[in-house]
Design a protein around this motif. Structure first.
Motif, PDB file in Angstrom:
ATOM      1  N   UNK A 385      12.021   2.683   9.379  1.00  0.00           N
ATOM      2  CA  UNK A 385      12.121   3.755   8.386  1.00  0.00           C
ATOM      3  C   UNK A 385      10.884   4.655   8.397  1.00  0.00           C
ATOM      4  N   UNK A 386       9.703   4.040   8.499  1.00  0.00           N
ATOM      5  CA  UNK A 386       8.446   4.796   8.516  1.00  0.00           C
ATOM      6  C   UNK A 386       7.555   4.180   9.588  1.00  0.00           C
ATOM      7  N   UNK A 387       7.053   5.008  10.501  1.00  0.00           N
ATOM      8  CA  UNK A 387       6.213   4.430  11.556  1.00  0.00           C
ATOM      9  C   UNK A 387       4.913   3.890  10.968  1.00  0.00           C
ATOM     10  N   UNK A 391       2.804   4.856   7.510  1.00  0.00           N
ATOM     11  CA  UNK A 391       2.863   3.867   6.432  1.00  0.00           C
ATOM     12  C   UNK A 391       1.468   3.481   5.977  1.00  0.00           C
ATOM     13  N   UNK A 392       0.577   3.260   6.931  1.00  0.00           N
ATOM     14  CA  UNK A 392      -0.801   2.872   6.595  1.00  0.00           C
ATOM     15  C   UNK A 392      -1.493   3.996   5.828  1.00  0.00           C
ATOM     16  N   UNK A 393      -1.288   5.221   6.283  1.00  0.00           N
ATOM     17  CA  UNK A 393      -1.920   6.368   5.627  1.00  0.00           C
ATOM     18  C   UNK A 393      -1.409   6.521   4.193  1.00  0.00           C
ATOM     19  N   UNK A 425       7.532   4.074   1.375  1.00  0.00           N
ATOM     20  CA  UNK A 425       6.267   3.307   1.296  1.00  0.00           C
ATOM     21  C   UNK A 425       6.029   2.833  -0.138  1.00  0.00           C
ATOM     22  N   UNK A 426       6.296   3.693  -1.097  1.00  0.00           N
ATOM     23  CA  UNK A 426       6.120   3.298  -2.495  1.00  0.00           C
ATOM     24  C   UNK A 426       7.022   2.113  -2.840  1.00  0.00           C
ATOM     25  N   UNK A 427       8.270   2.155  -2.367  1.00  0.00           N
ATOM     26  CA  UNK A 427       9.188   1.046  -2.633  1.00  0.00           C
ATOM     27  C   UNK A 427       8.680  -0.250  -2.009  1.00  0.00           C
ATOM     28  N   UNK A 428       8.092  -0.154  -0.802  1.00  0.00           N
ATOM     29  CA  UNK A 428       7.543  -1.354  -0.131  1.00  0.00           C
ATOM     30  C   UNK A 428       6.409  -1.945  -0.959  1.00  0.00           C
ATOM     31  N   UNK A 429       5.503  -1.075  -1.444  1.00  0.00           N
ATOM     32  CA  UNK A 429       4.375  -1.547  -2.246  1.00  0.00           C
ATOM     33  C   UNK A 429       4.860  -2.168  -3.559  1.00  0.00           C
ATOM     34  N   UNK A 430       5.805  -1.520  -4.196  1.00  0.00           N
ATOM     35  CA  UNK A 430       6.314  -2.055  -5.479  1.00  0.00           C
ATOM     36  C   UNK A 430       7.028  -3.385  -5.295  1.00  0.00           C
ATOM     37  N   UNK A 431       7.753  -3.527  -4.181  1.00  0.00           N
ATOM     38  CA  UNK A 431       8.520  -4.747  -3.964  1.00  0.00           C
ATOM     39  C   UNK A 431       7.622  -5.969  -3.763  1.00  0.00           C
TER      40      UNK A 431
END
Length: 437
Positions: A385-387, A391-393, A425-431
Motif C-alpha cells: 500500500x505504501x512503500x 512510510x518511514x517518512x 500510515x496513520x491507520x498502521x500507527x493507530x492499529x
C-alpha cells in the motif's frame, strides 16, 4: 436555483423561495433538503400575487392544450397553498392524500402566529356578484376592475359600468380584492377554467354564500412572523464557532466535507454539555467509537481549552446518560460487504488504483476501506500500500508532531506523500495501540 445540482448536505438550516414554485411536488422536495440532520430548520416562501401573471405568461406559451391545462392546475394548487390561511402541514399532506390528525402542527406560520376569525361574507358576495352579473365569462383582473370602479375602455365597451356591483369595492385597494379572489379559489368558492384565457365561475359553495344561505369566516394572521433561533438550539454560540473551525481543519486534513466529521447537531450537543472525557463525549449523539477514535481528541482539546478560559462555565455532562440519546449497546462494528470486496480484490494482487477502477470508486474511498481493515485488525500486506521510504517518512512526521492530522504530514513531506498514503500510515500507527496523541 441550486436544486438538482448535487445539494446533499445534512445541515441545511434555511431553504428560501424568492419566487413561487411551479408546483407543490417541487416545493415539497426542495424544502425537504433542510434539517436532514434532525436539527430544526426554517423554510421561507416569499409570495406575491404578482408572481402569478409571470408564471401564467410562460404557461400560455406551452403549445399543447393538455400540458397547458396541467401547468395551470399546478399553478392553482400552489397559489392555494401560499394564500390559504390553513395549516401548511395539513395542506401538504392533503395534497398527497393523507390527513394530519392534529388541529395545530405548532411549526408552520399559520399555527404559530396569532390568528383571529374574520367574517368576509360581504366582500365575498361583492366579488361573486360581479362575477355573476358579468356572465361568468371573464378573468380575475377584469372582475377586480369592475369591483373597484376602474374606468377602462373595455368596461365601458361591455357596459359593465352599468351593473349594480360596479365600484362597490372602490373604498378598498385593488390588492385586497386580488388577495380575496385567491382565498376564494383556495376555499373552492370560485373556480377557474384551464383554458388559454381562463374565466372565473362560481361553485355551488359560492352560490350558497352569495345568496345568504351560509356565512364565510377565515383565519387571518394578526402580525407578521419574525424568524428567530430555534428554542431547541440552546447551545454556546462562541464554543460552536470554535468547534466549527476545528471541524473545518480536521475535514481538510481528511479531504472530506465538514459534515462527514460531525454534524451541526453533534456540535450543538458538545456546546450544550461541554464533555471533557472520552466517556462523556461518547454520550453525545453522533459520537461513536470510530468517530471518537478518529476525531474526538481534537474536539476534546478545544472544549477543555475553552473551559480553562471561561472558569465560570460548569460542564453539564452529568445530565447525560446513554438513554438520553437512545444509544444501543456498544458492539464491534462489522466490516461491510463493500470493504470485503476491496479486500478480496487486493488479495488477488490489484493495487489501490486498480481496485478503484474495477469498482468504479475513487481511490479515497478505497483507501478508507483499507483504513477500516487495518484498524479493525484485519491483516493486509501494508508494504504493497505504501512503500517503505514513504512510510518511514510519514511515521516520523506523525510522531514528531504528536497529532493525527494529515495536512502537516503531507506538507512536511514536501508533497512526496499523498493524503491517501498518509491515511494508510496513520491507520498502521493507530492499529499498534502504542501511540495516543
Amino acid at each position: 436555483i441550486a436544486f438538482g445540482m448535487g445539494i446533499d448536505k445534512s445541515n441545511v438550516r434555511f431553504v428560501i423561495h424568492a419566487d413561487l414554485p411551479k408546483n407543490i411536488e417541487g416545493y415539497y422536495q426542495e424544502t425537504g433538503r433542510a434539517g436532514r440532520d434532525g436539527v430544526p430548520a426554517d423554510c421561507v416562501l416569499f409570495y406575491s400575487n404578482r408572481d402569478i401573471p409571470k408564471i401564467r405568461y410562460f404557461i400560455n406559451q406551452i403549445p399543447g392544450d393538455k400540458e397547458r391545462a396541467v401547468a395551470s392546475e399546478n399553478l392553482r394548487q400552489m397559489v392555494n397553498f401560499a394564500s390559504h390561511n390553513l395549516c401548511r402541514r395539513k395542506q401538504l399532506l392533503r395534497f398527497f392524500n393523507e390527513e394530519y390528525p392534529g388541529d395545530n402542527c405548532a411549526t408552520c406560520d399559520i399555527c404559530t402566529d396569532p390568528t383571529e376569525e374574520v367574517d368576509i361574507t360581504v366582500d365575498a358576495q361583492i366579488l361573486m356578484s360581479a362575477i355573476l352579473r358579468t356572465g361568468q365569462n371573464f378573468g380575475v383582473k377584469h372582475i377586480v376592475d369592475v369591483v373597484t370602479g376602474a374606468k377602462t375602455k373595455r368596461i365601458r365597451a361591455l357596459r359593465h359600468d352599468q351593473i349594480k356591483t360596479y365600484g362597490a369595492g372602490k373604498k378598498k385597494r385593488k390588492g385586497h380584492w386580488v388577495s380575496l379572489s385567491d382565498e376564494l379559489f383556495a376555499l373552492g368558492i370560485i373556480q377557474q377554467s384551464g383554458d388559454k384565457f381562463p374565466v372565473v365561475t362560481l361553485t355551488q359553495k359560492g352560490s350558497d354564500i352569495l345568496y345568504g344561505q351560509t356565512r364565510l369566516t377565515v383565519s387571518r394572521k394578526e402580525s407578521s412572523r419574525i424568524l428567530a433561533k430555534s428554542d431547541a438550539a440552546n447551545y454556546d454560540d462562541t464554543l460552536f464557532e470554535r468547534l466549527r473551525s476545528v471541524r473545518k481543519e480536521v475535514a481538510e486534513s481528511h479531504n472530506v466535507p465538514p459534515f462527514i466529521i460531525f454534524s451541526d447537531k453533534t456540535l450543538h450537543g458538545m456546546c450544550s454539555y461541554y464533555p471533557t472525557s472520552e466517556s462523556d463525549m461518547k454520550k453525545i449523539t453522533g459520537v461513536g467509537d470510530m468517530k471518537f477514535q478518529r476525531y474526538g481528541d481534537a474536539f476534546l482539546g478545544e472544549i477543555k481549552q475553552y473551559l480553562y478560559e471561561n472558569p465560570d462555565i460548569t460542564p453539564a455532562t452529568a445530565q447525560l446518560s446513554d438513554t438520553d440519546h437512545e444509544r444501543k449497546p456498544a458492539r464491534k462494528k462489522k466490516i461491510g460487504e463493500s470493504v470485503e470486496a476491496t479486500r478480496a480484490l487486493f488479495e488477488q494482487g490489484l493495487s489501490i488504483e486498480d481496485i478503484a477502477r474495477a469498482r468504479d470508486l475513487t481511490t479515497t474511498t478505497i483507501t478508507g476501506h483499507f483504513e477500516l481493515l487495518i484498524e479493525g485488525g484485519r491483516v493486509v500486506d501494508v508494504d504493497r500500500l505504501v512503500d517503505s521510504e514513504k512510510r518511514a517518512k510519514s511515521e516520523k512526521l506523525f510522531l514528531s508532531s504528536r497529532q493525527w492530522y494529515l495536512k502537516p504530514v503531507v506538507e512536511g513531506a514536501g508533497g512526496t506523500v499523498s493524503y491517501d498514503e498518509a491515511r494508510i500510515v496513520r491507520a498502521i500507527l493507530k492499529s499498534s495501540g502504542d501511540y495516543e496523541f
